[in-house]
Design a protein around this motif. Structure first.
Motif, PDB file in Angstrom:
ATOM      1  N   SER A 229       5.558   4.321  -2.150  1.00  0.00           N
ATOM      2  CA  SER A 229       4.365   4.747  -1.248  1.00  0.00           C
ATOM      3  C   SER A 229       3.260   3.629  -1.554  1.00  0.00           C
ATOM      4  O   SER A 229       2.107   3.843  -0.689  1.00  0.00           O
ATOM      5  CB  SER A 229       3.830   6.212  -2.161  1.00  0.00           C
ATOM      6  N   THR A 230       3.029   2.731  -2.334  1.00  0.00           N
ATOM      7  CA  THR A 230       2.137   1.834  -2.430  1.00  0.00           C
ATOM      8  C   THR A 230       2.135   0.789  -0.771  1.00  0.00           C
ATOM      9  O   THR A 230       1.219   0.340  -0.578  1.00  0.00           O
ATOM     10  CB  THR A 230       2.383   0.707  -3.499  1.00  0.00           C
ATOM     11  N   PHE A 231       3.470   1.179  -0.326  1.00  0.00           N
ATOM     12  CA  PHE A 231       3.365   0.303   1.062  1.00  0.00           C
ATOM     13  C   PHE A 231       2.718   1.117   2.043  1.00  0.00           C
ATOM     14  O   PHE A 231       2.586   0.749   3.234  1.00  0.00           O
ATOM     15  CB  PHE A 231       4.987   0.209   1.510  1.00  0.00           C
ATOM     16  N   LYS A 232       2.264   2.313   1.789  1.00  0.00           N
ATOM     17  CA  LYS A 232       1.474   3.099   2.840  1.00  0.00           C
ATOM     18  C   LYS A 232       0.251   2.296   3.079  1.00  0.00           C
ATOM     19  O   LYS A 232      -0.383   2.936   4.086  1.00  0.00           O
ATOM     20  CB  LYS A 232       1.306   4.791   2.230  1.00  0.00           C
ATOM     21  N   VAL A 233      -0.175   1.779   2.232  1.00  0.00           N
ATOM     22  CA  VAL A 233      -1.500   0.779   2.654  1.00  0.00           C
ATOM     23  C   VAL A 233      -1.075   0.017   3.927  1.00  0.00           C
ATOM     24  O   VAL A 233      -1.902  -0.191   4.860  1.00  0.00           O
ATOM     25  CB  VAL A 233      -1.678  -0.129   1.606  1.00  0.00           C
ATOM     26  N   VAL A 234       0.127  -0.633   3.954  1.00  0.00           N
ATOM     27  CA  VAL A 234       0.599  -1.705   5.173  1.00  0.00           C
ATOM     28  C   VAL A 234       0.798  -0.515   6.280  1.00  0.00           C
ATOM     29  O   VAL A 234       0.222  -0.856   7.491  1.00  0.00           O
ATOM     30  CB  VAL A 234       1.841  -2.341   4.624  1.00  0.00           C
ATOM     31  N   THR A 235       1.221   0.613   6.161  1.00  0.00           N
ATOM     32  CA  THR A 235       1.401   1.647   7.165  1.00  0.00           C
ATOM     33  C   THR A 235       0.131   1.879   7.859  1.00  0.00           C
ATOM     34  O   THR A 235       0.119   2.097   9.116  1.00  0.00           O
ATOM     35  CB  THR A 235       2.433   2.829   6.684  1.00  0.00           C
ATOM     36  N   THR A 236      -0.914   2.185   6.971  1.00  0.00           N
ATOM     37  CA  THR A 236      -2.029   2.578   7.505  1.00  0.00           C
ATOM     38  C   THR A 236      -2.778   1.641   8.387  1.00  0.00           C
ATOM     39  O   THR A 236      -3.315   1.830   9.225  1.00  0.00           O
ATOM     40  CB  THR A 236      -3.005   3.026   6.287  1.00  0.00           C
ATOM     41  N   ALA A 237      -2.666   0.382   7.761  1.00  0.00           N
ATOM     42  CA  ALA A 237      -3.012  -0.846   8.233  1.00  0.00           C
ATOM     43  C   ALA A 237      -2.457  -0.932   9.667  1.00  0.00           C
ATOM     44  O   ALA A 237      -3.052  -1.285  10.977  1.00  0.00           O
ATOM     45  CB  ALA A 237      -2.996  -1.997   7.827  1.00  0.00           C
ATOM     46  N   SER A 238      -1.320  -0.865  10.059  1.00  0.00           N
ATOM     47  CA  SER A 238      -0.423  -0.756  11.273  1.00  0.00           C
ATOM     48  C   SER A 238      -1.151   0.290  12.173  1.00  0.00           C
ATOM     49  O   SER A 238      -1.392   0.263  13.512  1.00  0.00           O
ATOM     50  CB  SER A 238       0.929  -0.681  11.221  1.00  0.00           C
ATOM     51  N   ASP A 304       5.826  -5.962  12.837  1.00  0.00           N
ATOM     52  CA  ASP A 304       4.743  -7.102  12.764  1.00  0.00           C
ATOM     53  C   ASP A 304       3.595  -6.864  11.757  1.00  0.00           C
ATOM     54  O   ASP A 304       3.077  -8.004  11.506  1.00  0.00           O
ATOM     55  CB  ASP A 304       4.167  -6.936  14.228  1.00  0.00           C
ATOM     56  N   THR A 305       3.078  -5.781  11.596  1.00  0.00           N
ATOM     57  CA  THR A 305       2.027  -5.609  10.487  1.00  0.00           C
ATOM     58  C   THR A 305       2.421  -6.241   9.297  1.00  0.00           C
ATOM     59  O   THR A 305       1.899  -6.843   8.404  1.00  0.00           O
ATOM     60  CB  THR A 305       1.652  -4.362  10.536  1.00  0.00           C
ATOM     61  N   ALA A 306       3.830  -5.564   8.879  1.00  0.00           N
ATOM     62  CA  ALA A 306       4.417  -5.973   7.501  1.00  0.00           C
ATOM     63  C   ALA A 306       4.402  -7.555   7.324  1.00  0.00           C
ATOM     64  O   ALA A 306       4.007  -8.291   6.469  1.00  0.00           O
ATOM     65  CB  ALA A 306       5.701  -5.530   7.542  1.00  0.00           C
TER      66      ALA A 306
END
Length: 492
Positions: A229-238, A304-306
């Motif tokens: 779930s730390t990756f949810k930062v990236v998902t939120t940014a996207s 792309d965001t990742a």
């Protein structure tokens, strides 16, 4: 007696000359090959006594922490050997590597070998000048009779922060990385299990064969894990970048996101959060909402965001090499896998260093800094020769979106999964994570515990990433460890 014609004689002479020419060409080719290709390898072999003696003319330079505390010491043992002592022992082994006559060079010792074996005082032709000028003043300036000593390398590491991170992991497997948010300086880089570089010959067989614990692996930069779930930062940014009005959208979370009769995605402990907006979904770490966001974004946009956060790319760095993080390319009908990417699962992999950079980027208003382990190069007496400048890598996220995510991460600490108690006095912001994985036999194992964050919230100074292997669901172990390390980092 048979008479030979002149043609036959010349033919025989020609054949002999051709044979000699071929032998000569073969000899020249072998010499050229040996000189250009094999000689450097042979010269660098530990068994090469001449090279050892040549290198031993210079006493290897000292590596320091950022406050000029010695992390290494060197002493000549004989004509071909130096004893390299690591004052921090196992605590710094993965950050510094080792220099050993039998086992070679690794880590920072290898990356900065040239500097550590170069005496800057001899950058002029010292011997020629010494023979030309036979006066006391010259010899006073250039150091008559001084032993050749390599330059010192001042790292960005902070001894106290490194010790706090090393101690807090205890006997757990895992890693902690601490960065200066504004400069990208590595303040701490800890990986466990570790080993004592002062006794390599004594421990080598055991650590080299320990496939279960892999103590030689620097988990901070070479360990690749599902970020959970730390990756949810990236998902939120996207989502902020690609889905208009997403902050005001109301999501319906019934505890499970169903794709078909067989596949679904559930929240931790199957909790249903009901109707909630993005900020609350982030605070409670709703898998349903973030799986939905990944489906709405589609694989291409989230990928792309990742990649803006350097997944699938080599991350520029100084003093170490970071294993490349991975984000998959998926087909449109792979809905289950696409949803899993939104919560940091599927086949996403990242190192603790990369996750620390993600936290640092949000704390630095969307700008990712190049991570570096060296602050400056100094003479043996400590006079500065060169500074290693901080460099921005990319404006990864807009300042506005970074601020939104900062607010969301702060709410995780004050009223979400982070738990305020662990971070008392730090004013931290962060994101917990649970990373599911399977053991070597393909069975479900205890999940890894993650935490990434920064502090203090208003004007971030330090960023952190913690992973505790098999630490359990919810990120609790990692969060508690992060809180203790942040308190040390902010105590100055």
């Amino acid at each position: 007696m048979k008479n030979h014609s002149k043609d036959e004689i010349f033919k025989n002479i020609r054949n002999i000359l051709v044979i000699f020419l071929l032998c000569f060409l073969a000899l020249i080719t072998y010499i050229a090959y040996f000189t250009a290709i094999k000689a450097p390898d042979i010269a660098s072999m530990p068994e090469n006594k001449r090279m050892q003696a040549k290198r031993n003319e210079v006493l290897r330079g000292t590596i320091y922490d950022r406050n000029m505390q010695n992390l290494t010491k060197s002493e000549k043992k004989d004509a071909t050997t130096q004893i390299r002592e690591y004052t921090g022992g196992a605590m710094f082994v993965h950050a510094l590597g080792y220099s050993d006559i039998t086992y070679g060079l690794t880590g920072l010792e290898k990356e900065y070998d040239e500097e550590l074996m170069s005496d800057s005082r001899l950058s002029v032709d010292y011997e020629a000048l010494k023979n030309y000028f036979k006066n006391r003043e010259f010899m006073k300036i250039f150091g008559k009779g001084k032993e050749k000593v390599g330059n010192g390398v001042v790292t960005t590491l902070d001894y106290n922060i490194q010790k706090a991170a090393y101690d807090v992991l205890g006997n757990e497997k895992g890693s902690i990385v601490v960065l200066n948010v504004k400069t990208g300086e590595v303040l701490a880089m800890v990986s466990k299990p570790a080993y004592d570089p002062n006794d390599l010959s004594g421990v080598w067989d055991s650590i080299a064969k320990d496939e279960e614990n892999t103590p030689m692996l620097n988990r901070a930069v070479a360990g690749l894990y599902a970020p959970g779930s730390t990756f949810k930062v990236v998902t939120t940014a996207s989502a902020l970048e690609n889905l208009q009005g997403v902050t005001q959208r109301v999501f319906k979370d019934e505890g499970k996101l169903v794709f078909n009769s067989k596949d679904s995605l559930s929240n931790l402990n199957n909790v249903a959060f009901g109707d909630l907006k993005l900020d609350a979904a982030f605070r409670h770490s709703s898998n349903v909402v973030f799986g939905t966001l990944a489906l709405d974004l589609g694989n291409a946009k989230l990928k792309d965001t990742a990649e803006k956060f350097y997944f699938n790319k080599n991350i520029p760095s100084d003093g170490f090499i970071i294993n490349k993080g991975r984000f998959p390319e998926l087909k449109k009908d792979e809905k289950g896998n696409i949803a899993q990417t939104g919560i940091g699962q599927s086949s996403i992999l990242a190192s603790p260093m990369q996750m620390a950079l993600i936290a640092s980027t949000i704390g630095n208003n969307g700008t990712m800094m190049k991570p570096h382990l060296v602050k400056s190069i100094v003479t043996p007496e400590g006079t500065k020769i060169k500074d290693i400048e901080s460099q921005p890598l990319d404006n990864t996220v807009s300042k506005e979106n970074a601020q939104i995510i900062k607010d969301y991460m702060r709410s995780v600490i004050t009223g979400g999964t982070g738990g305020p108690g662990a971070f008392d006095g730090t004013n931290a912001a962060g994101k917990t994570g649970t990373a599911d994985y399977k053991d070597k036999n393909g069975n479900d194992a205890a999940p890894h515990s993650w935490f990434i964050g920064f502090a203090p919230y208003e004007d971030p100074e330090v960023a952190i990433a913690v992973i505790v292997e098999g630490g359990g669901a919810g990120g609790g172990k990692a969060a508690k460890a992060a809180g203790k390390v942040l308190k040390t980092a902010l105590s100055k």
